[in-house]
Design a protein around this motif. Structure first.
Motif: not given
Length: 402
Positions: A365, A149, A153, A193, A289-290, A308
């Motif tokens: 985020m 992450a 990210n 991801s 995890i975006y 971030h």
């Protein structure tokens, strides 16, 4: 020397009452005080007792009478800071500034390398002293998610889709079962991801690490078309800030967290005050995890900048995506703050400004968009795709909270 600790003026007066010592309300509000019995250093000429704060010398803040046989002073201890815990954010910022002189272009969340009509975007990171909590809690199957992450990210802030990830696992003596748990988390992070675990390095270095401990770092590479790079250049005053919620502390600030735990007297197995899990479980919650959520938002257009929220918190990370002369106004109470942050602040007596510069405070985020795009994102906000309107871009550099 006997020591009694208490943290509020009410408890302060109550402690004195238990000793049959009436006292006046202190004129100030010390955040942390210790009652210490020692020599008659604190006696006034009239036989009363002086109550003193001591972040910087002694200063009289209250008077009590009915002196007991034991003489005592009261000293105040300031709230904890990240620097007290051994991490100097300003020093890190200064190092980046110096490195940028030698290697221009460094300083973003990810590094861009031109490749035809695209950029390769790379990032590297670790999980810091969150590893210490992994050792103490025995939770090793999610720390790999944190590792992935922290890098993916970062690179998605440029609009890049992660392609592959590599890890570095180092230990004094290889425990295969433990290492498998860690790598399993890394695989899960790569799946979340949508990137490949391309390879890694396992280093066994006898005598270098403590028994049963290990260290981790990771490296991610992604790609984005040159005409699709998100670089913040088009951000203007009046644009809005959309926050995506975090799962908790993520993987920054744990040196301070560990100091808070020591001060609080709580065990990692104790229930988190105000929460429904143990303190250890709350702190070990894996970093969100975006990548998929952010790339989906980007695909619909209108995203001007992305930050971030890692080391440096709100204060240092959000301005990194702004053109010179612009800053942020953050709407306090516009999102839900996880209970773990409330506990950290209360137990550590940490000032608001320190919390905001150290932790993500529930927002991992931040996207910078115009009004029209912000409404679209908020309308699509539900379930795991939650989003908050947390502020706006304003003239003047820095971050203000209203």
């Amino acid at each position: 020397m006997a020591t009694t600790r208490f943290s509020t003026n009410t408890e302060f007066n109550g402690c004195l009452a238990n000793l049959n010592i009436p006292c006046s309300q202190p004129k100030s509000s010390p955040t942390q005080m210790f009652l210490r019995f020692h020599t008659p250093k604190c006696l006034s000429d009239d036989g009363s007792i002086r109550f003193s704060v001591k972040p910087k010398g002694f200063g009289k803040i209250g008077v009590a009478s009915s002196l007991p046989k034991r003489n005592f002073c009261v000293e105040a201890k300031e709230g904890l800071t990240y620097k007290d815990a051994g991490v100097d954010i300003d020093a890190g910022t200064e190092l980046v500034r110096r490195i940028a002189k030698m290697a221009p272009g460094i300083g973003g969340f990810g590094g861009l390398f031109p490749l035809g009509d695209s950029y390769l975007v790379a990032g590297t990171d670790g999980v810091g002293t969150k590893l210490k909590l992994a050792f103490e809690t025995g939770i090793h199957d999610t720390i790999g998610i944190d590792l992935v992450a922290m890098s993916v990210n970062d690179i998605v802030t440029s609009g890049a889709k992660p392609l592959f990830f590599l890890d570095y696992f180092a230990t004094s003596h290889l425990d295969v079962d433990l290492a498998e748990k860690v790598i399993k988390g890394i695989v899960t992070g790569c799946q979340q991801s949508d990137c490949a675990l391309l390879g890694g390095e396992t280093a066994e270095m006898p005598g270098f690490y403590s028994e049963g401990e290990y260290d981790l770092s990771g490296f991610a590479v992604g790609i984005v078309k040159k005409d699709s790079v998100i670089d913040g250049k088009n951000i203007v005053a009046g644009d809005l800030l959309i926050g995506l919620p975090s799962s908790g502390v993520h993987s920054n600030g744990f040196s301070l967290v560990r100091r808070v735990i020591e001060r609080s007297g709580l065990s990692l197995k104790d229930k988190l005050p105000g929460g429904d899990v143990t303190l250890g479980e709350a702190l070990m919650a894996p970093t969100v995890i975006y990548v998929k959520q952010v790339l989906d938002i980007i695909s619909k257009g209108g995203v001007k900048g992305i930050a971030h929220i890692t080391g440096g918190g709100f204060t240092d990370n959000i301005p990194r995506v702004f053109p010179d002369g612009l800053g942020a106004v953050i709407y306090k109470d516009s999102w839900e703050i996880p209970p773990v942050f409330n506990w950290i602040q209360e137990a550590g007596k940490i000032e608001d400004v320190e919390m905001r510069r150290t932790f993500n405070m529930g927002v991992g985020m931040v996207l910078v968009v115009n009004q029209e795009v912000s409404q679209r994102i908020l309308n699509d906000s539900h379930g795991t795709n939650r989003a908050y309107l947390i502020g706006e871009v304003a003239e003047g550099e820095g971050v203000r909270f209203l």
